[in-house]
Design a protein around this motif. Sequence first.
Motif, PDB file in Angstrom:
ATOM      1  N   THR A  65       0.870  -1.378  -0.014  1.00  0.00           N
ATOM      2  CA  THR A  65      -0.166   0.099  -0.026  1.00  0.00           C
ATOM      3  C   THR A  65       0.952   1.299   0.085  1.00  0.00           C
ATOM      4  N   TRP A  66       0.828   2.094  -0.867  1.00  0.00           N
ATOM      5  CA  TRP A  66       1.331   3.447  -0.908  1.00  0.00           C
ATOM      6  C   TRP A  66       0.101   4.386  -1.322  1.00  0.00           C
ATOM      7  N   ARG A  67       0.238   5.385  -0.103  1.00  0.00           N
ATOM      8  CA  ARG A  67      -1.046   6.721  -0.019  1.00  0.00           C
ATOM      9  C   ARG A  67      -2.212   5.651  -0.487  1.00  0.00           C
ATOM     10  N   ARG A  68      -3.211   6.107  -1.556  1.00  0.00           N
ATOM     11  CA  ARG A  68      -4.353   5.615  -1.970  1.00  0.00           C
ATOM     12  C   ARG A  68      -4.186   4.276  -2.914  1.00  0.00           C
ATOM     13  N   PHE A  69      -3.021   3.803  -3.008  1.00  0.00           N
ATOM     14  CA  PHE A  69      -3.016   2.750  -4.029  1.00  0.00           C
ATOM     15  C   PHE A  69      -2.694   1.413  -3.259  1.00  0.00           C
ATOM     16  N   ASN A  70      -3.202   0.553  -3.716  1.00  0.00           N
ATOM     17  CA  ASN A  70      -2.743  -0.862  -3.319  1.00  0.00           C
ATOM     18  C   ASN A  70      -2.629  -1.918  -4.277  1.00  0.00           C
ATOM     19  N   ILE A  71      -1.798  -2.778  -4.233  1.00  0.00           N
ATOM     20  CA  ILE A  71      -1.386  -3.821  -5.128  1.00  0.00           C
ATOM     21  C   ILE A  71      -1.497  -5.304  -4.345  1.00  0.00           C
ATOM     22  N   ALA A  72      -1.984  -6.121  -4.628  1.00  0.00           N
ATOM     23  CA  ALA A  72      -2.017  -7.427  -4.009  1.00  0.00           C
ATOM     24  C   ALA A  72      -2.151  -8.533  -4.943  1.00  0.00           C
ATOM     25  N   VAL A  73      -1.504  -9.567  -4.453  1.00  0.00           N
ATOM     26  CA  VAL A  73      -1.275 -10.917  -5.300  1.00  0.00           C
ATOM     27  C   VAL A  73      -1.805 -12.009  -4.467  1.00  0.00           C
ATOM     28  N   TYR A 108      -7.593   1.534  -6.169  1.00  0.00           N
ATOM     29  CA  TYR A 108      -7.104   3.144  -5.843  1.00  0.00           C
ATOM     30  C   TYR A 108      -8.424   3.645  -5.302  1.00  0.00           C
ATOM     31  N   THR A 109      -8.092   4.572  -4.147  1.00  0.00           N
ATOM     32  CA  THR A 109      -9.520   5.083  -3.631  1.00  0.00           C
ATOM     33  C   THR A 109      -9.038   7.008  -4.098  1.00  0.00           C
ATOM     34  N   LEU A 110      -9.925   7.460  -4.582  1.00  0.00           N
ATOM     35  CA  LEU A 110      -9.748   8.792  -5.130  1.00  0.00           C
ATOM     36  C   LEU A 110      -9.186   9.676  -3.844  1.00  0.00           C
ATOM     37  N   SER A 111      -9.955   9.986  -3.025  1.00  0.00           N
ATOM     38  CA  SER A 111      -9.516  10.848  -1.979  1.00  0.00           C
ATOM     39  C   SER A 111     -10.237  10.476  -0.742  1.00  0.00           C
ATOM     40  N   GLU A 112     -10.052  11.417   0.394  1.00  0.00           N
ATOM     41  CA  GLU A 112     -10.646  11.233   1.660  1.00  0.00           C
ATOM     42  C   GLU A 112     -12.084  11.822   1.692  1.00  0.00           C
ATOM     43  N   ARG A 113     -11.902  13.118   0.852  1.00  0.00           N
ATOM     44  CA  ARG A 113     -13.378  14.072   0.598  1.00  0.00           C
ATOM     45  C   ARG A 113     -14.120  13.058  -0.375  1.00  0.00           C
ATOM     46  N   TYR A 114     -13.527  12.410  -1.617  1.00  0.00           N
ATOM     47  CA  TYR A 114     -14.352  11.605  -2.580  1.00  0.00           C
ATOM     48  C   TYR A 114     -13.883  10.160  -2.687  1.00  0.00           C
ATOM     49  N   PRO A 115     -14.348   9.409  -1.503  1.00  0.00           N
ATOM     50  CA  PRO A 115     -13.863   8.096  -1.487  1.00  0.00           C
ATOM     51  C   PRO A 115     -14.166   7.114  -2.503  1.00  0.00           C
ATOM     52  N   LEU A 118     -11.912   2.197  -6.785  1.00  0.00           N
ATOM     53  CA  LEU A 118     -11.698   1.503  -7.926  1.00  0.00           C
ATOM     54  C   LEU A 118     -10.699   0.353  -7.991  1.00  0.00           C
ATOM     55  N   SER A 119     -10.815  -0.648  -8.443  1.00  0.00           N
ATOM     56  CA  SER A 119     -10.083  -1.670  -8.719  1.00  0.00           C
ATOM     57  C   SER A 119     -10.281  -2.745  -9.949  1.00  0.00           C
ATOM     58  N   TRP A 120      -9.156  -3.371 -10.298  1.00  0.00           N
ATOM     59  CA  TRP A 120      -8.798  -4.066 -11.376  1.00  0.00           C
ATOM     60  C   TRP A 120      -8.218  -5.465 -11.130  1.00  0.00           C
ATOM     61  N   SER A 121      -8.887  -6.453 -11.437  1.00  0.00           N
ATOM     62  CA  SER A 121      -8.305  -7.881 -10.863  1.00  0.00           C
ATOM     63  C   SER A 121      -8.273  -8.599 -11.887  1.00  0.00           C
ATOM     64  N   THR A 122      -7.123  -9.447 -12.101  1.00  0.00           N
ATOM     65  CA  THR A 122      -7.038 -10.139 -13.045  1.00  0.00           C
ATOM     66  C   THR A 122      -6.376 -11.367 -12.831  1.00  0.00           C
ATOM     67  N   ILE A 123      -6.949 -12.716 -13.203  1.00  0.00           N
ATOM     68  CA  ILE A 123      -6.530 -14.201 -12.774  1.00  0.00           C
ATOM     69  C   ILE A 123      -5.341 -14.446 -13.951  1.00  0.00           C
ATOM     70  N   LEU A 124      -3.913 -14.454 -13.064  1.00  0.00           N
ATOM     71  CA  LEU A 124      -2.626 -14.477 -13.913  1.00  0.00           C
ATOM     72  C   LEU A 124      -2.496 -16.030 -14.477  1.00  0.00           C
ATOM     73  N   VAL A 144     -16.102  -0.881  -8.861  1.00  0.00           N
ATOM     74  CA  VAL A 144     -16.221   0.358  -8.518  1.00  0.00           C
ATOM     75  C   VAL A 144     -17.269   0.376  -7.260  1.00  0.00           C
ATOM     76  N   GLU A 145     -16.739   1.180  -6.095  1.00  0.00           N
ATOM     77  CA  GLU A 145     -17.522   1.543  -4.986  1.00  0.00           C
ATOM     78  C   GLU A 145     -17.501   2.894  -4.524  1.00  0.00           C
ATOM     79  N   TYR A 146     -18.684   3.228  -3.832  1.00  0.00           N
ATOM     80  CA  TYR A 146     -18.793   4.586  -3.309  1.00  0.00           C
ATOM     81  C   TYR A 146     -19.565   4.745  -2.013  1.00  0.00           C
ATOM     82  N   PRO A 147     -19.111   5.064  -0.899  1.00  0.00           N
ATOM     83  CA  PRO A 147     -19.946   5.217   0.364  1.00  0.00           C
ATOM     84  C   PRO A 147     -20.800   6.413   0.023  1.00  0.00           C
TER      85      PRO A 147
END
Length: 232
Positions: A65-73, A108-115, A118-124, A144-147
């Motif tokens: 996780t870096w700031r509002r980005f996350n990559i996971a495997v 990725y989460t856009l911002s604290e004000r506009y949370p 978004l995510s992209w997942s691919t089976i490798l 895509v999800e938004y509170p």
Amino acid sequence: MHAQMHLEAHLQNMHLWRGMEVTDGFVLTTDLSVTDKKEHFRAGLWGGTNQNGSYKEFDYYLSYTWRRFNIAVWDIYNFSPGAEYNNEEFFNYKSKETGRFIDATLSYTLSERYPLHLSWSTILYGRDRDEQNGKNRYSTFIYVEYPVWKSDKWEVSPGMGGAFALSSGKDANGYSTSRHFYGTSAGIVHLSLVTTYQLFAFKKTFPVTVLALWNPQNNKGFLQIGVRLLSL
């Protein structure tokens, strides 16, 4: 760098994932992980089972996780007894034989004000082959999800997910098909409404989550309720 251990356990009435019902019945899931001090890097073990043992899963994962980005495997292995694929060879990683699959997600989460999330997942790799077991389909799920409403105790978030195959394959008769891991063709496979309540009891917080999930492509709908029992 100082490592930190984390442990969570959840109880829910079924297990839903990306528009699919993985299993019904009461499900207990466990997540054991280790992170660096700032929780940028995480390595973990995730497992789940239901009350009668007809569902069993054991996964490994790595994330950054870096700031509002996350990559996971994730290395995902469902070894439920009734599976129609190879689920008896845990260490078999041969592409045409393995019963596991490796899934990568960039979110990725856009911002604290506009949370906006978004995510992209691919089976490798792994159990994501065409019907002739000739090639990998690289099935992809975009979400895509938004509170839309949030208070001290409540949060309500609608979400939508679509799926498609990056690589077309062949069906059992040898004809080209756009079938993927989540459905029969490219389209919307996940519409959800997630409602979470922060239950405070015994001087601790137990988030209770209700997930309403619809799958337009498969013409199905589900209602899941779950509670986080433990968070250390």
